[in-house]
Design a protein around this motif. Structure first.
Motif, PDB file in Angstrom:
ATOM      1  N   LEU A  10      11.451  59.284  29.442  1.00 39.21           N
ATOM      2  CA  LEU A  10      12.347  58.424  30.214  1.00 39.21           C
ATOM      3  C   LEU A  10      11.642  57.243  30.865  1.00 39.21           C
ATOM      4  CD1 LEU A  10      14.583  61.136  31.893  1.00 39.21           C
ATOM      5  CD2 LEU A  10      15.081  59.747  29.878  1.00 39.21           C
ATOM      6  N   ALA A  11      10.297  57.257  30.884  1.00 38.66           N
ATOM      7  CA  ALA A  11       9.544  56.188  31.541  1.00 38.66           C
ATOM      8  C   ALA A  11       9.694  54.852  30.822  1.00 38.66           C
ATOM      9  CB  ALA A  11       8.064  56.571  31.623  1.00 38.66           C
ATOM     10  N   ASP A  12       9.865  54.884  29.534  1.00 39.84           N
ATOM     11  CA  ASP A  12      10.027  53.657  28.764  1.00 39.84           C
ATOM     12  C   ASP A  12      11.471  53.200  28.863  1.00 39.84           C
ATOM     13  OD1 ASP A  12      10.566  51.945  26.344  1.00 39.84           O
ATOM     14  OD2 ASP A  12       8.422  52.291  26.111  1.00 39.84           O
ATOM     15  N   THR A  13      11.692  51.916  28.946  1.00 39.84           N
ATOM     16  CA  THR A  13      13.059  51.401  29.115  1.00 39.84           C
ATOM     17  C   THR A  13      13.933  51.572  27.876  1.00 39.84           C
ATOM     18  OG1 THR A  13      12.327  49.175  28.506  1.00 39.84           O
ATOM     19  CG2 THR A  13      12.381  49.708  30.848  1.00 39.84           C
ATOM     20  N   ASP A  14      13.324  51.734  26.709  1.00 39.59           N
ATOM     21  CA  ASP A  14      14.118  51.837  25.484  1.00 39.59           C
ATOM     22  C   ASP A  14      14.686  53.229  25.235  1.00 39.59           C
ATOM     23  OD1 ASP A  14      13.892  49.145  24.759  1.00 39.59           O
ATOM     24  OD2 ASP A  14      11.914  49.496  23.889  1.00 39.59           O
ATOM     25  N   SER A  15      13.995  54.264  25.664  1.00 37.86           N
ATOM     26  CA  SER A  15      14.486  55.626  25.433  1.00 37.86           C
ATOM     27  C   SER A  15      15.824  55.883  26.125  1.00 37.86           C
ATOM     28  CB  SER A  15      13.445  56.649  25.874  1.00 37.86           C
ATOM     29  OG  SER A  15      12.315  56.584  25.030  1.00 37.86           O
ATOM     30  N   PRO A  16      15.989  55.496  27.391  1.00 35.75           N
ATOM     31  CA  PRO A  16      17.310  55.681  28.001  1.00 35.75           C
ATOM     32  C   PRO A  16      18.419  54.912  27.285  1.00 35.75           C
ATOM     33  CG  PRO A  16      15.665  55.400  29.707  1.00 35.75           C
ATOM     34  CD  PRO A  16      14.986  55.104  28.388  1.00 35.75           C
ATOM     35  N   LYS A  17      18.080  53.776  26.685  1.00 31.98           N
ATOM     36  CA  LYS A  17      19.084  53.026  25.918  1.00 31.98           C
ATOM     37  C   LYS A  17      19.562  53.845  24.721  1.00 31.98           C
ATOM     38  CE  LYS A  17      17.184  48.547  27.197  1.00 31.98           C
ATOM     39  NZ  LYS A  17      16.396  47.401  26.741  1.00 31.98           N
ATOM     40  N   LEU A  18      18.628  54.544  24.084  1.00 34.40           N
ATOM     41  CA  LEU A  18      19.007  55.416  22.973  1.00 34.40           C
ATOM     42  C   LEU A  18      19.904  56.547  23.457  1.00 34.40           C
ATOM     43  CD1 LEU A  18      15.702  55.676  20.942  1.00 34.40           C
ATOM     44  CD2 LEU A  18      17.903  54.920  20.075  1.00 34.40           C
ATOM     45  N   LEU A  19      19.570  57.118  24.605  1.00 36.22           N
ATOM     46  CA  LEU A  19      20.412  58.173  25.172  1.00 36.22           C
ATOM     47  C   LEU A  19      21.810  57.646  25.468  1.00 36.22           C
ATOM     48  CD1 LEU A  19      17.905  59.921  27.612  1.00 36.22           C
ATOM     49  CD2 LEU A  19      18.718  60.762  25.399  1.00 36.22           C
ATOM     50  N   ASP A  20      21.885  56.421  25.976  1.00 35.05           N
ATOM     51  CA  ASP A  20      23.191  55.813  26.247  1.00 35.05           C
ATOM     52  C   ASP A  20      24.001  55.659  24.959  1.00 35.05           C
ATOM     53  OD1 ASP A  20      22.673  55.634  28.963  1.00 35.05           O
ATOM     54  OD2 ASP A  20      22.022  53.534  28.859  1.00 35.05           O
ATOM     55  N   LYS A  21      23.350  55.235  23.896  1.00 33.76           N
ATOM     56  CA  LYS A  21      24.056  55.069  22.612  1.00 33.76           C
ATOM     57  C   LYS A  21      24.537  56.412  22.081  1.00 33.76           C
ATOM     58  CE  LYS A  21      23.847  50.679  22.390  1.00 33.76           C
ATOM     59  NZ  LYS A  21      25.061  49.891  22.590  1.00 33.76           N
ATOM     60  N   LEU A  22      23.735  57.454  22.251  1.00 37.43           N
ATOM     61  CA  LEU A  22      24.161  58.782  21.817  1.00 37.43           C
ATOM     62  C   LEU A  22      25.260  59.331  22.713  1.00 37.43           C
ATOM     63  CD1 LEU A  22      20.759  60.364  20.785  1.00 37.43           C
ATOM     64  CD2 LEU A  22      22.639  59.667  19.291  1.00 37.43           C
TER      65      LEU A  22
ATOM     66  N   MET B 261      15.517  46.805  18.448  1.00 39.82           N
ATOM     67  CA  MET B 261      14.231  47.448  18.195  1.00 39.82           C
ATOM     68  C   MET B 261      14.037  47.547  16.695  1.00 39.82           C
ATOM     69  SD  MET B 261      13.680  50.772  20.612  1.00 39.82           S
ATOM     70  CE  MET B 261      15.307  51.295  21.065  1.00 39.82           C
ATOM     71  N   THR B 262      12.792  47.666  16.313  1.00 39.55           N
ATOM     72  CA  THR B 262      12.506  47.904  14.899  1.00 39.55           C
ATOM     73  C   THR B 262      12.842  49.352  14.568  1.00 39.55           C
ATOM     74  OG1 THR B 262      10.242  48.619  15.332  1.00 39.55           O
ATOM     75  CG2 THR B 262      10.594  46.251  14.967  1.00 39.55           C
ATOM     76  N   ARG B 263      12.929  49.628  13.283  1.00 42.08           N
ATOM     77  CA  ARG B 263      13.169  50.999  12.832  1.00 42.08           C
ATOM     78  C   ARG B 263      12.069  51.924  13.350  1.00 42.08           C
ATOM     79  NH1 ARG B 263      16.262  53.226   8.920  1.00 42.08           N
ATOM     80  NH2 ARG B 263      15.501  55.092   7.861  1.00 42.08           N
ATOM     81  N   PHE B 264      10.819  51.444  13.289  1.00 46.51           N
ATOM     82  CA  PHE B 264       9.693  52.228  13.774  1.00 46.51           C
ATOM     83  C   PHE B 264       9.830  52.513  15.279  1.00 46.51           C
ATOM     84  CE2 PHE B 264       5.450  52.530  15.658  1.00 46.51           C
ATOM     85  CZ  PHE B 264       4.968  53.647  14.979  1.00 46.51           C
ATOM     86  N   GLY B 265      10.267  51.502  16.037  1.00 43.79           N
ATOM     87  CA  GLY B 265      10.455  51.686  17.481  1.00 43.79           C
ATOM     88  C   GLY B 265      11.506  52.743  17.782  1.00 43.79           C
ATOM     89  N   VAL B 266      12.620  52.691  17.072  1.00 44.18           N
ATOM     90  CA  VAL B 266      13.685  53.684  17.267  1.00 44.18           C
ATOM     91  C   VAL B 266      13.164  55.074  16.913  1.00 44.18           C
ATOM     92  CG1 VAL B 266      15.987  54.429  16.531  1.00 44.18           C
ATOM     93  CG2 VAL B 266      15.530  52.003  16.899  1.00 44.18           C
ATOM     94  N   MET B 267      12.433  55.183  15.805  1.00 46.79           N
ATOM     95  CA  MET B 267      11.881  56.478  15.400  1.00 46.79           C
ATOM     96  C   MET B 267      10.919  57.021  16.454  1.00 46.79           C
ATOM     97  SD  MET B 267      11.203  55.681  11.342  1.00 46.79           S
ATOM     98  CE  MET B 267      10.005  56.959  11.175  1.00 46.79           C
ATOM     99  N   LYS B 268      10.083  56.151  17.000  1.00 47.80           N
ATOM    100  CA  LYS B 268       9.110  56.556  18.021  1.00 47.80           C
ATOM    101  C   LYS B 268       9.812  57.115  19.253  1.00 47.80           C
ATOM    102  CE  LYS B 268       6.707  54.217  21.394  1.00 47.80           C
ATOM    103  NZ  LYS B 268       6.264  52.998  21.969  1.00 47.80           N
ATOM    104  N   HIS B 269      10.836  56.410  19.713  1.00 43.21           N
ATOM    105  CA  HIS B 269      11.542  56.843  20.914  1.00 43.21           C
ATOM    106  C   HIS B 269      12.369  58.105  20.665  1.00 43.21           C
ATOM    107  CE1 HIS B 269      10.221  53.627  23.477  1.00 43.21           C
ATOM    108  NE2 HIS B 269      10.467  52.775  22.501  1.00 43.21           N
ATOM    109  N   LEU B 270      12.962  58.203  19.485  1.00 42.76           N
ATOM    110  CA  LEU B 270      13.698  59.424  19.157  1.00 42.76           C
ATOM    111  C   LEU B 270      12.765  60.628  19.117  1.00 42.76           C
ATOM    112  CD1 LEU B 270      16.201  58.199  16.424  1.00 42.76           C
ATOM    113  CD2 LEU B 270      16.764  59.078  18.698  1.00 42.76           C
ATOM    114  N   LYS B 271      11.557  60.422  18.603  1.00 37.76           N
ATOM    115  CA  LYS B 271      10.577  61.514  18.565  1.00 37.76           C
ATOM    116  C   LYS B 271      10.217  61.956  19.980  1.00 37.76           C
ATOM    117  CE  LYS B 271       6.077  62.875  16.909  1.00 37.76           C
ATOM    118  NZ  LYS B 271       4.763  62.472  16.495  1.00 37.76           N
ATOM    119  N   LEU B 272       9.993  61.007  20.881  1.00 36.52           N
ATOM    120  CA  LEU B 272       9.694  61.349  22.274  1.00 36.52           C
ATOM    121  C   LEU B 272      10.839  62.120  22.912  1.00 36.52           C
ATOM    122  CD1 LEU B 272       8.065  58.064  23.657  1.00 36.52           C
ATOM    123  CD2 LEU B 272       6.945  60.274  23.320  1.00 36.52           C
ATOM    124  N   LEU B 273      12.051  61.661  22.667  1.00 36.33           N
ATOM    125  CA  LEU B 273      13.229  62.323  23.241  1.00 36.33           C
ATOM    126  C   LEU B 273      13.414  63.717  22.656  1.00 36.33           C
ATOM    127  CD1 LEU B 273      15.631  59.260  23.281  1.00 36.33           C
ATOM    128  CD2 LEU B 273      14.665  60.409  25.285  1.00 36.33           C
TER     129      LEU B 273
END
Length: 103
Positions: A8-20, A37-49
């Motif tokens: 949750l520390a990164d600003t992009d991960s909560p955005k993914l949670l919002d979309k879900l 975000m790039t495909r790689f960025g989305v994959m990285k954040h989804l992996k963290l989540l």
């Protein structure tokens, strides 16, 4: 619990949670198309989540669907949010009762 705060520390991960939250069960491609975000960025954040237990996945044919993990989110809420807000909610409830009854 460290994984949750890391995710949750990164600003992009909560955005993914919002979309879900808006539409659960989305593919990587669907999420990628909604965020700057790039495909790689989305994959990285989804992996963290997913490692934090906030997102779970299910395979459907060749696609991998991503879902919010409501149980994990609720446990985090109960442990970290609810215990701090409960006294305030109780106080507001008491004020409402006093206002309505005059006592």
């Amino acid at each position: 619990m460290d994984e949750v705060f890391k995710a949750l520390a990164d600003t992009d991960s909560p955005k993914l949670l919002d979309k879900l939250f808006e539409e659960d069960g989305q593919t990587l491609r669907a999420l990628e198309g909604q965020l700057p975000m790039t495909r790689f960025g989305v994959m990285k954040h989804l992996k963290l989540l997913e490692e934090a237990g906030l997102v779970v996945t299910r395979r459907q044919g060749r696609e991998k669907l991503h879902f919010l993990n409501a149980v994990r989110s609720r446990l985090i809420h109960d442990r970290w949010v609810n215990k701090f807000t409960a006294p305030w909610v109780a106080a507001l409830s008491d004020l409402t009762t006093v206002w309505r009854t005059g006592r």
